[in-house]
Design a protein around this motif. Structure first.
Motif, PDB file in Angstrom:
ATOM      1  N   GLU A 125      -4.905   0.266  -1.939  1.00  0.00           N
ATOM      2  CA  GLU A 125      -4.481   1.630  -1.068  1.00  0.00           C
ATOM      3  C   GLU A 125      -5.148   1.489   0.252  1.00  0.00           C
ATOM      4  OE1 GLU A 125      -4.184   5.338  -2.645  1.00  0.00           O
ATOM      5  OE2 GLU A 125      -2.665   4.419  -4.670  1.00  0.00           O
TER       6      GLU A 125
ATOM      7  N   ARG B 110       1.034   3.810  -3.158  1.00  0.00           N
ATOM      8  CA  ARG B 110       0.476   5.356  -2.796  1.00  0.00           C
ATOM      9  C   ARG B 110       1.745   6.389  -3.115  1.00  0.00           C
ATOM     10  NH1 ARG B 110      -3.947   5.879   1.844  1.00  0.00           N
ATOM     11  NH2 ARG B 110      -3.315   8.038   1.656  1.00  0.00           N
TER      12      ARG B 110
ATOM     13  N   ARG C  64       0.840  -1.223  -0.070  1.00  0.00           N
ATOM     14  CA  ARG C  64       0.076   0.028   0.017  1.00  0.00           C
ATOM     15  C   ARG C  64       0.693   1.084   0.050  1.00  0.00           C
ATOM     16  NH1 ARG C  64      -1.238   3.417   4.331  1.00  0.00           N
ATOM     17  NH2 ARG C  64      -3.174   4.598   4.089  1.00  0.00           N
TER      18      ARG C  64
END
Length: 198
Positions: free
Chosen positions: A44, A16, A12
């Motif tokens: 995410e 991101r 994640r």
């Protein structure tokens, strides 16, 4: 995009960071990668874990490439060499190298501003510095503290390192698009007791 080797790095966070460094929305990334925006959102939000292939494809759609390596623990020099390299290349970009070289001075300036628990966010922290990258340092200060010392520290550190520097409360870092824990300026430090959730 260089892979952050800290144990806290997750798929994640990698996704991101890559998306935000390119200024892409989830929908724009999804279109580039040929997946639905829902898939990106689920990754995410940690609702679904991407496969390595999926993560590589999404990061590539941001213009980066994941670098993976595995080294046998008994290789000659693996322990010493890896540890030496990790400490000397903690922040590998040009600003990061200047920061590392003058870290004691930076920490002294932050302490004189009443700041504790300094952590880096953004391109300097993750090794993806771009031209004109700013150094973003999140700190903990008492809630009633005057912010002028942080502004002054930003200016002094900027002059010291020859870079644009922003020193701000951890609680204000999200306004810059970061919601991770940041990278401690002092290796091995944990968040200070009473540090607000970020």
């Amino acid at each position: 995009m260089k892979r952050d080797t800290t144990a806290s790095t997750t798929a994640r966070e990698i996704l991101r960071r890559a998306r935000r460094q390119q200024g892409l929305t989830q929908a724009e990334l999804a279109e580039r990668a040929g997946v639905s925006q829902t898939v990106v959102a689920r990754y995410e939000a940690r609702q679904q874990q991407p496969t390595i292939a999926a993560l590589e494809r999404l990061v590539a759609a941001c213009g980066y490439q994941l670098a993976w390596s595995v080294r046998h623990a008994t290789d000659p020099g693996a322990a010493d060499g890896a540890a030496g390299k990790a400490s000397s290349e903690r922040f590998p970009g040009p600003i990061g190298k200047r920061l590392t070289a003058r870290l004691d001075e930076v920490l002294t300036l932050l302490a004189s501003a009443g700041a504790t628990d300094p952590r880096l966010y953004g391109g300097v922290a993750d090794g993806t510095e771009a031209v004109g990258c700013r150094l973003l340092i999140g700190v903990t200060v008492p809630p009633e503290a005057d912010l002028l010392p942080l502004i002054a520290a930003s200016g002094h550190i900027g002059l010291l390192l020859g870079s644009s520097v922003h020193v701000l409360r951890h609680t204000d870092v999200a306004a810059y698009g970061y919601d991770d824990e940041g990278i401690p300026l002092v290796p091995g430090t944990a968040p200070a007791i009473g540090t607000p959730a970020r």
